[in-house]
Design an enzyme around this catalytic site. Structure first.
Site, mmCIF file in Angstrom:
data_model
loop_
_atom_site.group_PDB
_atom_site.id
_atom_site.type_symbol
_atom_site.label_atom_id
_atom_site.label_comp_id
_atom_site.label_asym_id
_atom_site.label_seq_id
_atom_site.Cartn_x
_atom_site.Cartn_y
_atom_site.Cartn_z
ATOM 1 N N SER A 108 0.841 -1.185 0.000
ATOM 2 C CA SER A 108 0.000 0.000 0.000
ATOM 3 C C SER A 108 0.885 1.247 0.000
ATOM 4 O O SER A 108 1.656 1.440 -0.921
ATOM 5 C CB SER A 108 -0.960 -0.034 1.189
ATOM 6 O OG SER A 108 -2.013 0.871 1.023
ATOM 7 N N ASP B 129 -9.933 -3.910 -5.451
ATOM 8 C CA ASP B 129 -9.391 -3.027 -4.422
ATOM 9 C C ASP B 129 -9.986 -1.631 -4.580
ATOM 10 O O ASP B 129 -9.910 -1.032 -5.656
ATOM 11 C CB ASP B 129 -7.865 -2.968 -4.546
ATOM 12 C CG ASP B 129 -7.193 -2.338 -3.339
ATOM 13 O OD1 ASP B 129 -7.868 -1.603 -2.596
ATOM 14 O OD2 ASP B 129 -5.989 -2.574 -3.158
ATOM 15 N N HIS C 14 -8.485 -4.918 -1.031
ATOM 16 C CA HIS C 14 -7.208 -4.335 -0.639
ATOM 17 C C HIS C 14 -6.398 -5.288 0.242
ATOM 18 O O HIS C 14 -5.174 -5.293 0.185
ATOM 19 C CB HIS C 14 -7.459 -3.024 0.115
ATOM 20 C CG HIS C 14 -6.226 -2.223 0.351
ATOM 21 N ND1 HIS C 14 -5.473 -1.676 -0.671
ATOM 22 C CD2 HIS C 14 -5.596 -1.861 1.503
ATOM 23 C CE1 HIS C 14 -4.460 -1.011 -0.160
ATOM 24 N NE2 HIS C 14 -4.506 -1.105 1.154
#
Length: 747
Positions: A598, A686, A718
């Site tokens: 991320s 996501d 995600h």
């Protein structure tokens, strides 16, 4: 005879589109991959995925071995330590062969039953009632996630919300626990965090706007159609997220909202759920605060103003805030009456600001308070008894919190406050070498009783491993902490004099090393134990964490120095940590893999552009590598709420230029043949970091000659795949790739 996969990845068609902002024109060859519904885009992603799987086919035996190791160390049929609420003890259990937990409970033995039973895995639990079997709920779905789970105060109903796509839109349902049947109440497209009111007649829940921002709070009365639901609160400012909850005392319903730099809380007496919420402290730009209701003994509240709306001199709000207190301070204030607000700066200070201690939270129960804070890059907890307050030498009673520690230089200690009337405290403890452990803590005596330690099958001995904290020096002279863990018999030590922070013992020869980093949102990477990590350590890989600026390890200033116009510090800190580990003999550039997910994917992507020769491999999970493109589009999920973290490149030319200088996608070298091997992983559904970011990045890396691959899950969000066995398979895939890059695939 094995047929070798093609040496070249699928060709990504260039379809140049120009983007011009603030006088700068950027030609984007791969923006066309954003059209998720386009069959050509889907076909291309599937082709990239197939190529990656083909290139990794030779690692299938190793992946199976790693999966078997994780599985073999895990007690598959297991139970959590029960937690009491009302007349029931609640717990979750897992069953061998099943992907998801089962949520269950058993009745308490009586009003003084505050010690949970010792439950034996696989053995029947007398009086057990299964409330929700996630395996049954997940049947027929490729993905499953639970977003809300709450039981009514009287114990008769269960509220739960599920997502079967990975897009974090949850369907909320209510179950009659006596019959096991769901009621007709159903609400679709909700956000996580729904809850019952104490009377059990109402449900408060959240919905999101088009940018995936929770912004509305609704009230639903059980047994009524959804069309009758009442909009209770709405936050139009796109920078703010909204949440709803219940004070641990169950006296107040709370609405909390916050941007990255400002927050606000609203209260409503829970016995009046259809009433009007009132603001605690009207928002002030740049001021953050949280509110905890507490009932304190008279000796502790004597300094507090007595005009408390409840009529009890001990009924107060504990407010943790950062107005003129960078690392926050804790104050006590009366509960505001309807129409009134509090002024925390005028309230009584409980724990003053300390430049070396970052206060992070406070929890209250009927019998004690727990303070959460961070000192010297380690998270800590301290407790204060409200039943037997501590006498001080300077007057009546002081706010003398007692720190809970296990005496290790690298440890994570978290004290968990249960229900309001619970007489004891549960304390969680772990480290890089200590499996997660849960203790019952006697607040009066400080005595600890082990309730459960995470089982690690196969004869795990913590004494076989070691952990250490080192300090790298960044470009501007800042000392950056680095945590390391390794298996003792796999790393032979000598003395290194190459350290930038002094002479220290280091490996006699460079070891293979995985360097992990995150560095955003003030999120700290605290010491934690990992069963799956053992497979790397046992093969001689050293695991290291770079606690770079942008995280919260060293206090609020550590975060401030790694965001907005100081964001490059995050990337240069990571590079400095890598170079420190090379200089001190821990590893070598051809033996080190960088890892981040991320915002950490942005970190490792930017670090790769800055120092392509420093790493031999880069693992980037759901990476935020096309950050500038995303932040230029306010219609995308999270963009507006993220401006306090990254800046507003759409309306600020300086922010645009600064982001343009570091975002990984725009700054891939025209000749990336010197880049390390790259594996980017993502999920098609996501909603936080869209799949298109790693897809575009990998396409550009490949076009520039970098050895890059994309692995995409077409039915996930995600957090990746759902289900523990699927998650282990994903970990095994990534670890096999890491070991292959490090030349250890044969071990």
């Amino acid at each position: 005879m094995r047929v070798l996969p093609p040496s070249e990845p699928p060709f990504t068609v260039r379809r140049p589109s120009e983007r011009t902002f603030h006088g700068d024109t950027f030609t984007d060859d791969y923006e066309w991959l954003r059209t998720k519904e386009d069959p050509e885009v889907v076909a291309h992603l599937e082709a990239q995925n197939a190529w990656t799987l083909d290139r990794q086919a030779h690692l299938a035996p190793l992946r199976q071995t790693l999966f078997d190791e994780i599985k073999g160390r895990t007690l598959e049929t297991d139970l959590s330590v029960p937690a009491r609420d009302g007349d029931w003890w609640y717990y979750a259990r897992t069953v061998e062969g099943q992907q998801y937990p089962i949520h269950a409970r058993y009745p308490v033995a009586g009003p003084d039953d505050w010690t949970p039973r010792v439950l034996e895995p696989g053995q029947p639990v007398p009086g057990e009632q299964i409330m929700l079997d996630q395996n049954a709920q997940a049947e027929g779905h490729d993905f499953f996630a639970l977003g809300s789970l709450d039981v009514s105060d009287d114990g008769t109903r269960l509220l739960y919300a599920t997502d079967t796509a990975g897009d974090e839109r949850y369907t909320l349902r209510v179950r009659d626990l006596a019959t096991g049947e769901d009621l007709r109440d159903e609400v679709r497209e909700t956000a996580p965090g729904a809850m019952f009111t104490p009377d059990g007649q109402h449900v408060f829940y959240l919905t999101v706007d088009e940018a995936w921002r929770p912004w509305r709070v609704w009230r639903h009365r059980l047994g009524t159609p959804g069309s009758d639901d009442v909009l209770v609160f709405e936050e139009p400012d796109e920078r703010y997220w909204v949440g709803v909850g219940l004070s641990r005392s169950k006296k107040y319903l709370q609405i909390e909202l916050g941007s990255k730099v400002t927050s606000e809380s609203w209260l409503l007496e829970s016995d009046d759920p259809t009433g009007e919420f009132r603001v605690v402290w009207p928002r002030r730009e740049g001021v953050e605060y949280t509110v905890e209701h507490a009932v304190l003994p008279t000796s502790l509240v004597e300094p507090v103003e007595t005009q408390v709306s409840t009529g009890s001199t001990g009924d107060v709000l504990l407010i943790l805030h950062n107005k003129d207190a960078l690392n926050f301070e804790l104050v006590a204030s009366p509960v505001p009456a309807p129409g009134g607000t509090v002024a925390p700066e005028a309230a009584d200070v409980v724990v003053p600001h300390d430049p070396d201690v970052r206060l992070e939270g406070v929890s209250a129960s009927e019998r004690y308070l727990v303070l959460y804070y961070r000192r010297e890059a380690i998270s800590r907890s301290a407790v204060l008894s409200l039943v037997e307050p501590v006498e001080t030498g300077e007057g009546p009673v002081g706010w003398d919190f007692r720190e809970i520690s296990f005496g290790q230089p690298l440890e994570s200690v978290g004290a968990g406050v249960g229900v309001w009337e619970q007489p004891n405290l549960k304390v969680g403890y772990t480290s890089f070498v200590t499996p997660s452990s849960l203790y019952l803590y006697d607040v009066a005596s400080g005595e600890r009783t082990l309730l459960k330690q995470q089982p690690v099958l196969g004869g795990y001995d913590a004494g076989d491993y070691d952990q250490r904290r080192e300090w790298a020096v960044a470009e501007d002279g800042t000392r950056v902490p680095v945590s390391l863990v390794w298996r003792k018999d796999k790393v032979r030590f000598g003395v290194s004099t190459g350290s930038t922070t002094g002479t220290s013992e280091a490996p006699a020869e460079p070891a293979p090393l995985l360097l992990y980093g995150y560095g955003a949102y003030e999120y700290s990477i605290d010491p934690y134990f990992s069963v799956s990590r053992l497979s790397l350590l046992d093969r001689g890989v050293v695991f290291a964490v770079a606690h770079v600026r942008g995280g919260g390890e060293m206090g609020r200033s550590w975060y401030d120095d790694g965001k907005l116009a100081a964001k490059r510090n995050t990337f240069t800190d990571f590079v400095a940590c890598g170079r420190h580990l090379v200089a001190t003999g821990w590893t070598a550039s051809d033996r080190m893999v960088a890892d981040g997910g991320s915002a950490g994917g942005l970190l490792v992507g930017a670090a790769t552009n800055l120092a392509p020769d420093l790493f031999t491999g880069v693992l980037a999970g759901v990476p935020f590598v096309d950050a500038l493109t995303s932040m230029l589009d306010p219609t995308l999920p999270l963009t507006v709420t993220e401006r306090d973290e990254w800046g507003d490149p759409l309306n600020d030319a300086d922010v645009y230029a600064y982001m343009r200088s570091y975002t990984p996608y725009e700054n891939v070298s025209d000749d990336a043949s010197r880049y390390p091997q790259v594996l980017a992983t993502t999920s098609f559904n996501d909603t936080r970091v869209l799949y298109v970011e790693p897809a575009k990045w990998v396409a550009r890396l490949q076009a520039a000659g970098a050895p890059a691959m994309l692995k995409i899950e077409m039915s996930a969000g995600h957090g990746g795949v759902s289900g523990r066995y699927s998650a282990w398979e994903q970990v095994a895939f990534e670890q096999a790739w890491i070991l292959d890059v490090l030349g250890l695939a044969g071990l």
